[in-house]
Design an enzyme around this catalytic site. Structure first.
Site, PDB file in Angstrom:
ATOM      1  N   ASN A 193       7.726   1.713   2.059  1.00 53.45           N
ATOM      2  CA  ASN A 193       7.604   0.249   1.854  1.00 53.45           C
ATOM      3  C   ASN A 193       7.994  -0.581   3.081  1.00 53.45           C
ATOM      4  OD1 ASN A 193       7.015   0.905  -0.849  1.00 53.45           O
ATOM      5  ND2 ASN A 193       9.219   1.035  -1.283  1.00 53.45           N
ATOM      6  N   ARG A 194       7.841   0.013   4.263  1.00 55.81           N
ATOM      7  CA  ARG A 194       8.179  -0.699   5.521  1.00 55.81           C
ATOM      8  C   ARG A 194       9.646  -1.132   5.589  1.00 55.81           C
ATOM      9  NH1 ARG A 194       4.185   1.705   6.419  1.00 55.81           N
ATOM     10  NH2 ARG A 194       2.220   0.896   7.238  1.00 55.81           N
TER      11      ARG A 194
END
Ligand code: FMN
Length: 215
Positions: A193-194
């Site tokens: 999710n970065r």
């Protein structure tokens, strides 16, 4: 080409403060060893960014030949032509940043600091350890990054130097090592999710300080 829909989720590992050492060298050492164990090709290849008096950054790959910890200092050694574009940049502004990206590990390391020429005797020793063809190529590449008329000119020069030097090729005075004295080392571990992990070590009053920074 449009890569805007290409997305990878990075999920291989994590980098949590509690599991990191107080100084950066042991972590760098571990990550290089991990990359070697994963059979990453030439994990010691690094991009080196420089910026000379023209204020235009430039970057290229070189091979890190040594990384050394001495007390609280971390040094990186690489070899090149002192008259090359990077050499001229470093003569004007003796600072650089080195970047390692190991895609298979989902890891990146950035190391920046001041740069100085390596002692001549150490450059001599390293030059003498190189295969003779690489030694001759260093003479041919004069000045590295200069324009040459053709491949044939380069190959002709190679043969001429071979004849001139025989079996003992001296180190050209325009070729040698640089030492980067690290004052900032950032470790980046890709996460899902970065929400990546970034741990940065900075030199403050001669001591390493560790911080987490936002992804
Ligand atoms: C994998 C790889 C390793 C390289 N290693 C070196 C090196 O150790 N030293 C070097 O001078 N150039 C090396 N090069 C070539 C440099 O990337 C670059 O072309 C050259 O040094 C000239 O750069 P400059 O014009 O910015 O000075 C390497 C290139 C690659 C792709």
């Amino acid at each position: 080409m449009d890569f805007s829909a290409s997305r990878q989720s990075y999920e291989k590992d994590e980098l949590i403060e509690q599991n990191t050492p107080n100084t950066p060298y042991p972590l760098f050492d571990q990550w290089i060893k991990d990359a070697l164990a994963e059979k990453v090709k030439e994990p010691y290849a690094m991009s080196v960014a420089t910026c000379g008096a023209d204020n235009r950054p430039s970057v290229r790959t070189v091979l890190m030949r040594e990384v050394v910890e001495r007390g609280d200092e971390v040094f990186l050694v690489f070899y090149t032509n002192y008259d090359s574009d990077k050499g001229q940049d470093l003569a004007q502004n003796p600072h650089a940043e080195c970047l390692f990206f190991w895609a298979d590990m989902e890891r990146q390391v950035r190391i920046s600091g001041a740069v100085q020429k390596l002692d001549e005797e150490l450059s001599d020793t390293y030059f003498a350890s190189r295969p003779i063809d690489s030694q001759l190529a260093a003479w041919v590449s004069r000045p590295q990054s200069g324009v040459v008329d053709s491949r044939e000119v380069m190959e002709g020069d190679f043969v001429n130097y071979q004849t001139q030097f025989g079996t003992h090729v001296p180190r050209p005075e325009f070729w040698g090592g640089y030492l980067l004295i690290a004052d900032k080392i950032e470790f980046w571990q890709g996460r899902a999710n970065r929400m990546h992990d970034r741990i940065v070590y900075k030199k403050e009053n001669e001591k390493w300080v560790r911080e987490r920074i936002l992804p």
